[in-house]
Design an enzyme around this catalytic site. Sequence first.
Site, mmCIF file in Angstrom:
data_model
loop_
_atom_site.group_PDB
_atom_site.id
_atom_site.type_symbol
_atom_site.label_atom_id
_atom_site.label_comp_id
_atom_site.label_asym_id
_atom_site.label_seq_id
_atom_site.Cartn_x
_atom_site.Cartn_y
_atom_site.Cartn_z
ATOM 1 N N ILE A 149 0.849 -1.189 0.000
ATOM 2 C CA ILE A 149 0.000 0.000 0.000
ATOM 3 C C ILE A 149 0.881 1.233 0.000
ATOM 4 C CG2 ILE A 149 -1.752 1.280 1.299
ATOM 5 C CD1 ILE A 149 -2.424 -1.538 2.614
ATOM 6 N N LYS A 150 0.523 2.166 -0.902
ATOM 7 C CA LYS A 150 1.264 3.412 -1.002
ATOM 8 C C LYS A 150 0.339 4.562 -0.639
ATOM 9 C CE LYS A 150 3.304 6.341 -4.600
ATOM 10 N NZ LYS A 150 3.324 6.574 -6.053
ATOM 11 N N VAL A 151 0.755 5.355 0.385
ATOM 12 C CA VAL A 151 -0.032 6.536 0.744
ATOM 13 C C VAL A 151 0.895 7.739 0.803
ATOM 14 C CG1 VAL A 151 -1.779 5.250 2.050
ATOM 15 C CG2 VAL A 151 0.266 6.088 3.217
#
Lengths: 307, 307, 307, 307, 307
Positions: free
Chosen positions: C203-205
């Site tokens: 997951i990339k935030v």
Amino acid sequence: MTPRVREILNGYAGENAGVLTNLARMLNHGTLGGTGKMVILPVDQGFEHGPGRSFAPNEPAYDPHYHFEMGIDAGCNAYAAPLGFLMGGAAEFAGEIPLILKLNNRDSLMEEKDPDQAVTGSVKDALRLGCVGVGYTIYPGSAHRMEMYRTLREIAAEAKAHGLAMVVWSYPRGSGLSKEGETAIDVAAYAAQIAAQMGAHIIKVKPPTAHIEQKAAQDVYLKNKVPIETLADRVRHVVQSAFNGRRILIFSGGPKGEDSAVLGEVRAIRDGGGFGSIIGRNSFQRPRSDALKLLRTVMDIYAGKTQ
Amino acid sequence: MTPRVREILNGYAGENAGVLTNLARMLNHGTLGGTGKMVILPVDQGFEHGPGRSFAPNEPAYDPHYHFEMGIDAGCNAYAAPLGFLMGGAAEFAGEIPLILKLNNRDSLMEEKDPDQAVTGSVKDALRLGCVGVGYTIYPGSAHRMEMYRTLREIAAEAKAHGLAMVVWSYPRGSGLSKEGETAIDVAAYAAQIAAQMGAHIIKVKPPTAHIEQKAAQDVYLKNKVPIETLADRVRHVVQSAFNGRRILIFSGGPKGEDSAVLGEVRAIRDGGGFGSIIGRNSFQRPRSDALKLLRTVMDIYAGKTQ
Amino acid sequence: MTPRVREILNGYAGENAGVLTNLARMLNHGTLGGTGKMVILPVDQGFEHGPGRSFAPNEPAYDPHYHFEMGIDAGCNAYAAPLGFLMGGAAEFAGEIPLILKLNNRDSLMEEKDPDQAVTGSVKDALRLGCVGVGYTIYPGSAHRMEMYRTLREIAAEAKAHGLAMVVWSYPRGSGLSKEGETAIDVAAYAAQIAAQMGAHIIKVKPPTAHIEQKAAQDVYLKNKVPIETLADRVRHVVQSAFNGRRILIFSGGPKGEDSAVLGEVRAIRDGGGFGSIIGRNSFQRPRSDALKLLRTVMDIYAGKTQ
Amino acid sequence: MTPRVREILNGYAGENAGVLTNLARMLNHGTLGGTGKMVILPVDQGFEHGPGRSFAPNEPAYDPHYHFEMGIDAGCNAYAAPLGFLMGGAAEFAGEIPLILKLNNRDSLMEEKDPDQAVTGSVKDALRLGCVGVGYTIYPGSAHRMEMYRTLREIAAEAKAHGLAMVVWSYPRGSGLSKEGETAIDVAAYAAQIAAQMGAHIIKVKPPTAHIEQKAAQDVYLKNKVPIETLADRVRHVVQSAFNGRRILIFSGGPKGEDSAVLGEVRAIRDGGGFGSIIGRNSFQRPRSDALKLLRTVMDIYAGKTQ
Amino acid sequence: MTPRVREILNGYAGENAGVLTNLARMLNHGTLGGTGKMVILPVDQGFEHGPGRSFAPNEPAYDPHYHFEMGIDAGCNAYAAPLGFLMGGAAEFAGEIPLILKLNNRDSLMEEKDPDQAVTGSVKDALRLGCVGVGYTIYPGSAHRMEMYRTLREIAAEAKAHGLAMVVWSYPRGSGLSKEGETAIDVAAYAAQIAAQMGAHIIKVKPPTAHIEQKAAQDVYLKNKVPIETLADRVRHVVQSAFNGRRILIFSGGPKGEDSAVLGEVRAIRDGGGFGSIIGRNSFQRPRSDALKLLRTVMDIYAGKTQ
């Protein structure tokens, strides 16, 4: 096979043997078997109007078994209902009455100007439940009608390919029509024609009034003196509009009413050459014994045993 | 197999052996196994309300393992969650508790007048994770309901064909209803009916109030004197509306509240003939020991071991 | 296999061997191989912002080969780009660096209040190009999010069935959020949770601010004293929100900035327990030697070789 | 195989042999065969502008055979047209000129602010007609662009899997852009980049002006002193934006103009490193002999046989 | 096979033998067999205008058999109708007249500014009913046209793959056009071109007026002195616009009119090089004997037996 049933089936020449067999199953079942007339029990009001409004007047009707038993005991030609209600008895009452799975439904928790329905069952469900046919509602006059026709086409093709009869509820509604226009004679005839052109085997419409909705139709009806004064006249015109009597055309019974009103309508349908009735609320919103009595009289009228 | 479980399964006659097996797995699992009552642990609030709002009150609950352990240790009949949370423990806790994969979800990062949900998992995912059933939310009253019903039909057909139980969260919301109407008795009964008609095996609704939302329903409820004064009365009406008790109907626990309020509601559900509860926030937003204690009392009430 | 990589892979227990293999390929590749930390090179700005805005500051970057060479020479764990850029070098650089095919993109030739992305590649393309995973962007907060989630579900299921890792860019945007809310701590945590619940492996935030966007969240964060003062605190909260550290969570580098600012952010990510960074513009908008030097320092920080 | 054609094909390393073969067929066909330059004859104006507006100036052009003969006699590298026009001669002229089936089209009977195109042919049609490639138009800047990209992705994947070359007409239009912006240099470069990122093998754009449409781009172009003064400069920038010359980029000829204007534009394209032209209206709206003469001069310029 | 029929079929070189066979079946059938001219009987007005408006003027026409008999007895080249009407006689009249299944329809129960049609039959239905071709209506000028073109493409591909002829009703309507523009000469020519470019084998348009709708067309028609004064001139222009006479182009008969008006139009179509007529209301809204007489004269004009 009576000559009249044979004659009706001839209108479906070219359909496969499965379809003809299932049409014959309905025409030959129950009290009216062989007469060419039909009385079908439909119970989709739990979905369409809600359980309280539908069944509180006759509490045993909350139970899915109740309707199977009613259809069987009254000698109806078929029992039509949504997936859940058929699931709720198809195994227990297997083989006792022809079943029609109603494949689309709408609830009334939201009122739209242009109503639509959702597909809630499938041809595969109908086969798995042992049905003789499937039912589908269209709303000519609604902005959603084009999409409804597209879906009907797909379902009808699949149903026929699997030997099932296609029953179409053709109920004009929506922003294309005035409230009065929903049951206008020109609109009812048009609704029957659309269902027939789309390949329906059995067509269900509402009993029409003498109102003519469309300007272009008014001129033609007047000029050609189409008789529409009595309900029998109007039934005759709608039967003619369903391929000149080559399609089984039945009329809905409407909201619960007095016995005399119901029977008066039935006599007009008979006189106009209609093929029968589909009677829901007037069956299950009465006590069971009253309902059985009323349905017996309706069938006697169609069978010519009484006036 | 206890007689009561057998009786409940009879309501699903005609469903395939896979479905009956999976329903039996839930009914026979955990503390309430065999009683015909159910308490299910649902944890989809991380998706529906966000992780902070859901788990900050009890930090261990950020971890997916926590909920598996809670469901197992509390003796719940099943644990229901979205794909990610089940992925986060299905292998480690394989075979320890029946699992329900919740197949659609919505976040609350945007508030719409007519809410919708997105499909976030599949029947294939449920099979791959070893689940006994799948869950799906509908919003009767929302402009998106027709599309939700269409998708439910497809999912339910696929789930049943693969022997999975179909659990429907039927939560009235949207522009067709007033805020008060979302939990109105007529609307709750209608919500249960819709889920049942669409073929749900297990139906989850919110505990209804005595408010009657729809004018047409008000007249009928009044005229037929439908009892709706106490919560037990209303539970009874909703059970009746789910095919007269032939469908497993359970009630959601709502936001975290005092133990006494939770238990009072449970007693009313029991008295009205409800099949049980689905208790999320009142499980995982308490410290673990408090939650286990509360769930034990809830189960004792359903099992008749305490008042 | 180092113990830390084994530990990380345990968080994906139940996923098939292909997925675990591809996750291991990334975790074990390059300068940070085996540390459990990751630095990924992403180059989708040509599509997202246009070629002039992206590459004019460093002309060699117009060439797709440039980025393969940068990722390889800098020792990144993986290189992520849209179809065209991967097509432009996947054969020439086959086997030299793990590739992630970014499956959806949007251009900025039209600015919508509620942004959407178009699917521009497929799982089949990723397999044909020898990729270890696929990437997909969601915009929680946009009116299109439901449709984006539906498509993500389909793509994730197909990717996993083919043994590919699923990487999700979870970027809150759209009319459900204020501009400030796009990087609010509650929203960033929520974005990570949604991606995790939908089954993302990585997951990339964006690095979050201390702003809390939603009223309901403000109350809970305050009441439960969730620490969000420093960036490290906030990183910790987002890691927790991604299943308590059981999902690989990395942070985007944002627009080109001073080296010191970039490195300060990296230290906070490390301190908060983040898994690493995905650094695009700060790689390719600098001269090549400067970029290699900056990336080396970033990796040293993550590897614990420098403060 | 000339070294230049080999070099161009190297830009497509990793594509299957069918695609490389069909690209080679075009590059090696006709007057410019082997030079690495291309002149393609496109005739979709019958659909796009109507038959009267397109063919009344040169009546023989109403006949589909006319264009096959023109393309063959002029020695064009390929002939591109919609389904009907290719159906109207593909059998008669089989094997005489490489064909590109244009797969989407729009008529101009309704002018929308955000234009769209309809898919009017298929990859299967292209194969059945013996084509070397398929063409597809996108409108970056239109509200329909996302859907156009999605469809392009599907078509490109199918085309490549069947060994066909993918030609993309990238024509910025729609409410995201000013009229002047449709041919702005930043927008043209962006249009080329999008097509390249989506996996196009051959890209067709309009010759750009020196206008810069987007504020964010203006700053970058100015700061980095991107040369855009002459058309040759601008062609060079667009070629660079198409993966630094690794993609075949050709320019459309526009409405019928004076010979000198057409030839001036061709010289600038040559000087800027463009791969050639696609010349429709300037071919078929002149008398046949004039058109052949003009096309011969165009090819001489590209081949370096004349200034 | 007459030389003229052979010549017409040559325009379809490259189409499969099934398509050529079915085109030949129509061209060689009935009174005009072998002349290269066609008169087709279409009866879709029951669906399009309603049964009362269509058939009340000649009551036998309610019956589907009536039209089969009319087409056979009048020696028409083919009979075209929606699914229901063909189902109502295809078995009884099998092999007596070539059939065209009209695959889409619209009712007139709602008038939209931008009309659409619903697909009401399928290629499979056409094959099952023994048809030689399928028909499809497009509305160039309507906001729905793009979707109609997309569906036409799919249907045409399926029809041709199964050896059926594709007949397109190209009827400009909708908000892109003025009322007068629907039959303008430029628009009629454009409508014919669109159908031809989409791969239609037989194209049906309305007889055009001398009005020119589009500004851009007006300039070109004027400048190039396109002759459009007489109906024969205009027919010639539309024939030219249908690939210079390489596509069978027929004209619709319009509402019921005086015999002399009908015949005058037919003579102009003949003089302009049109391939024939499709005559519905002028067939079935007259008494049978009048209709047979009128159709005989029409055919005599096309056959050159009378002026």
